[in-house]
Design a protein around this motif. Structure first.
Motif, PDB file in Angstrom:
ATOM      1  N   THR A 183       0.335  -1.175   0.107  1.00  0.00           N
ATOM      2  CA  THR A 183       0.364   0.219  -0.149  1.00  0.00           C
ATOM      3  C   THR A 183       0.694   1.095  -0.351  1.00  0.00           C
ATOM      4  O   THR A 183       2.194   1.568   0.775  1.00  0.00           O
ATOM      5  CB  THR A 183      -0.748   0.104   0.635  1.00  0.00           C
ATOM      6  OG1 THR A 183      -0.234  -0.508   2.977  1.00  0.00           O
ATOM      7  CG2 THR A 183      -1.808  -1.294   1.455  1.00  0.00           C
ATOM      8  N   THR A 184       0.211   2.432  -0.482  1.00  0.00           N
ATOM      9  CA  THR A 184       0.923   3.521  -0.680  1.00  0.00           C
ATOM     10  C   THR A 184       0.008   4.595  -0.400  1.00  0.00           C
ATOM     11  O   THR A 184      -0.608   5.623  -0.853  1.00  0.00           O
ATOM     12  CB  THR A 184       1.310   3.641  -1.759  1.00  0.00           C
ATOM     13  OG1 THR A 184       0.415   3.478  -2.957  1.00  0.00           O
ATOM     14  CG2 THR A 184       2.719   3.292  -2.339  1.00  0.00           C
ATOM     15  N   LEU A 185      -0.485   4.345   1.343  1.00  0.00           N
ATOM     16  CA  LEU A 185      -1.543   5.134   2.068  1.00  0.00           C
ATOM     17  C   LEU A 185      -1.419   6.466   1.880  1.00  0.00           C
ATOM     18  O   LEU A 185      -2.522   7.230   2.128  1.00  0.00           O
ATOM     19  CB  LEU A 185      -1.407   4.444   3.322  1.00  0.00           C
ATOM     20  CG  LEU A 185      -2.077   3.565   3.273  1.00  0.00           C
ATOM     21  CD1 LEU A 185      -2.364   2.994   5.200  1.00  0.00           C
ATOM     22  CD2 LEU A 185      -3.670   2.584   2.533  1.00  0.00           C
ATOM     23  N   ASP A 186       0.166   7.081   2.455  1.00  0.00           N
ATOM     24  CA  ASP A 186       0.514   8.045   1.919  1.00  0.00           C
ATOM     25  C   ASP A 186      -0.176   9.050   1.033  1.00  0.00           C
ATOM     26  O   ASP A 186      -0.399  10.023   1.024  1.00  0.00           O
ATOM     27  CB  ASP A 186       2.071   8.542   2.555  1.00  0.00           C
ATOM     28  CG  ASP A 186       2.370   8.603   4.101  1.00  0.00           C
ATOM     29  OD1 ASP A 186       1.411   8.816   4.175  1.00  0.00           O
ATOM     30  OD2 ASP A 186       3.114   8.505   4.290  1.00  0.00           O
ATOM     31  N   ALA A 187       0.477   8.519  -0.415  1.00  0.00           N
ATOM     32  CA  ALA A 187      -0.244   8.672  -1.474  1.00  0.00           C
ATOM     33  C   ALA A 187      -1.765   9.073  -2.004  1.00  0.00           C
ATOM     34  O   ALA A 187      -1.827  10.210  -2.148  1.00  0.00           O
ATOM     35  CB  ALA A 187       0.516   8.429  -2.784  1.00  0.00           C
TER      36      ALA A 187
END
Length: 211
Positions: A183-187
Motif C-alpha cells: 500500500t501507498t497510503l500517504d500518496a
C-alpha cells in the motif's frame, strides 16, 4: 548553518502563521512518488524531501522532480542505525548521500538532514552538525508507512495528520510502499490532507523557512 538548525533536532518551524510543512522520505521504494509529485504540482503545494543516496542513485529523474517542488535533504546513504556506526562510517553515510543528491539535482542537500528511524545520540548529532547539516525531525508522523497490514488506512492517515495541525507543524510522510502489503497510503491520502488543511485556513511552506 542557520541558527534555527544549530541546536537539537527541529520538530516544528517556529512561526505563529497557519502554515505547515509537508515532508516526504524516500528510502526503500518509490511506488508512491509519481502520485505524490502529481498531487503536489496540480494543487500548487510546495513540499520538502529527504532521500537516501541509494534512492537518489536509483531514481535520479524523480529526485530532480522533487527538487523542483522544494528542498531535497540528506537521509544518509542506505538508512542505517547511525548510533551503531563509528564516527568515520557516519561521515561516509553523509558524504556518499550528499554526492548522490548533488548528482541528481545539481544542488547540495545542505543544510537539511533527517536521521533514519529518527534515532540519534549526542555524538551522531554532533557529527551531523560538523558536516554542515541541521537535523529535522517531525511534529506528526502520518504512520502511513505501516500500511494496512499495520492497521492503518487512508482515513487514519488523513485524520492523524489533520488532528496534529498547528502553526509550523512538520508532517512526516513517505514516498514508498509498505513492503508487506504494497500500500501507498500517504500518496492516496495526500489530496484529502491538502484539502483538509485548506478548509482549516492553513497554507503550506517548506523547510527553507528554517534558513
Amino acid at each position: 548553518m542557520p541558527a534555527a538548525l544549530a541546536d537539537g533536532v527541529v520538530t516544528r518551524i517556529p512561526t505563529s502563521r497557519k502554515v505547515v510543512a509537508l515532508t516526504f522520505d524516500g528510502g526503500a521504494g518509490s511506488q508512491g512518488a509519481a502520485s505524490i509529485l502529481s498531487t503536489l504540482r496540480s494543487q500548487g503545494v510546495p513540499a520538502s524531501f529527504f532521500v537516501t543516496g541509494e534512492f537518489a542513485t536509483a531514481n535520479p529523474a524523480l529526485v530532480r522532480q522533487m527538487a523542483a517542488v522544494g528542498p531535497v535533504g540528506n537521509h544518509t546513504w542506505d538508512h542505517p542505525h547511525l548510533t551503531s556506526l563509528s564516527d568515520t562510517a557516519v561521515r561516509t553515510e553523509l558524504s556518499r548521500a550528499e554526492s548522490a543528491v548533488r548528482a541528481a539535482t545539481g544542488r547540495t542537500p545542505r543544510p537539511f538532514f533527517r536521521f533514519p528511524f529518527g534515532e540519534y545520540s549526542t555524538r551522531t548529532l554532533a557529527l551531523v552538525h560538523a558536516s554542515g547539516y541541521g537535523a529535522v525531525g517531525w511534529t506528526t508522523d502520518s504512520l502511513g508507512w505501516k500500511g494496512t497490514s499495520g492497521g492503518q488506512s487512508v482515513d487514519s492517515v488523513v485524520a492523524r495528520v489533520l488532528a496534529g495541525r498547528t502553526p509550523g507543524q512538520v508532517v512526516l510522510m513517505h514516498v514508498g510502499a509498505n513492503p508487506d502489503d504494497g500500500t501507498t497510503l500517504d500518496a492516496a491520502a495526500l489530496p484529502r490532507v491538502i484539502a483538509g488543511y485548506r478548509a482549516a485556513g492553513y497554507g503550506f511552506t517548506t523547510l527553507d523557512a528554517l534558513r
